[in-house]
Design an enzyme around this catalytic site. Structure first.
Site, PDB file in Angstrom:
ATOM      1  CE  LYS A  57      -3.834 -76.590  47.289  1.00  0.00           C
ATOM      2  NZ  LYS A  57      -2.591 -77.162  46.959  1.00  0.00           N
ATOM      3  CB  SER A  77      -2.297 -83.490  48.186  1.00  0.00           C
ATOM      4  OG  SER A  77      -1.169 -84.015  48.912  1.00  0.00           O
ATOM      5  CG  ASP A  78      -0.523 -77.102  50.261  1.00  0.00           C
ATOM      6  OD1 ASP A  78      -0.840 -76.872  49.360  1.00  0.00           O
ATOM      7  OD2 ASP A  78       0.326 -77.071  51.185  1.00  0.00           O
ATOM      8  CD  GLN A  79       6.373 -81.701  49.517  1.00  0.00           C
ATOM      9  OE1 GLN A  79       6.973 -80.871  48.616  1.00  0.00           O
ATOM     10  NE2 GLN A  79       6.430 -82.804  49.735  1.00  0.00           N
ATOM     11  CB  ALA A 114      -1.552 -82.268  54.478  1.00  0.00           C
TER      12      ALA A 114
END
EC number: 3.6.1.-
Length: 201
Positions: A57, A77-79, A114
Site C-alpha cells: 500500500k 498499514s494493514d490488519q 502491520a
C-alpha cells in the site's frame, strides 16, 4: 530533518480509524487510497499477509505520487485477524460478522497490525508488526445479535470494535502498542517516522 512543507506526509488509506489515530501525532498529512489487491496468496500466513499488504500500500501510493510529490513519506498499514492460523478479514455484512463472532467465541485471536513507511526518492522502506492477543468471552447467538445491531462493525477485521461496545465481548487484551487493535500501531509508526527523518513533537 523536520516535518516541513518541503515534502508531504501521506497516509495510504481511506480508513477513518487510521486517519483519526495518525492525527494524534500532530503532523500534517493527507490521505490517498492505495490500489492494491488484498487477496491472500496461497499458504500465506496472516502475519506475513499483513506485512506484505502494508508495504504494498505504501509503495503503491509512493509510486503514484512520484511525479507530483517525489519527496513524499508514505505510511501504509494493514490488519489481519488470525484464528488458529486462518485469516479473518472485514466481514462486510451482518451475516458474515455473526459467523465470525460465533467462530471466535471463547477463542484466542491474534490481530496482526502491520505498518510500513516508504520514501521512494531516497529508497527508504521499513516495516514493523504489532500483534495483539485477544481472548473472547463465550458468546451466545443473542449476545452476538445485540452487539451487531448496536455497533454494526462490518468494516472491522474480527467484527468487533474494542474502542467501543465491542470491549464487552472480550475477556482480555494483551498488547505492547495500545492503538494497534484499532488499526494503526502508533508507537511503531512513530519509530518508523523518526527513522525516515521526521521530527515528532
Amino acid at each position: 530533518m523536520s516535518a516541513s512543507a518541503s515534502f508531504a506526509l501521506v497516509l495510504a488509506s481511506t480508513s477513518r480509524y487510521r486517519r483519526e489515530l495518525l492525527a494524534r501525532l500532530a503532523l500534517p498529512f493527507e490521505t490517498v487510497a492505495p490500489d492494491v489487491d488484498e487477496t491472500p496468496r496461497a499458504g500465506e500466513a496472516p502475519r506475513e499477509l499483513a506485512l506484505r499488504l502494508a508495504l504494498e500500500k505504501a509503495q503503491a501510493v509512493a509510486q503514484t505520487m512520484a511525479d507530483c510529490k517525489p519527496q513524499a513519506i508514505v505510511i501504509g498499514s494493514d490488519q489481519v485477524a488470525d484464528l488458529h492460523g486462518q485469516p479473518l478479514g472485514k466481514p462486510g455484512t451482518h451475516e458474515r460478522a455473526a459467523a465470525q463472532l460465533a467462530r471466535m467465541s471463547g477463542q484466542t485471536v491474534l490481530f496482526h497490525t502491520a505498518v510500513a513507511v516508504v520514501q521512494a526518492s531516497r529508497g527508504f522502506a521499513q516495516s514493523s508488526l504489532a500483534t495483539v492477543t485477544v481472548r473472547f468471552r463465550t458468546l451466545d447467538a443473542a449476545t452476538i445479535e445485540r452487539y451487531l445491531l448496536a455497533e454494526q462493525p462490518y468494516d472491522c477485521a474480527g467484527s468487533a470494535k474494542s474502542e467501543g461496545l465491542g470491549i464487552a465481548l472480550l475477556q482480555a487484551i494483551e498488547s505492547d502498542d495500545p492503538t494497534a487493535l484499532i488499526g494503526l500501531p502508533l508507537i511503531r509508526t512513530a519509530q518508523l517516522l523518526r527513522a525516515a527523518g521526521l521530527t515528532l513533537p
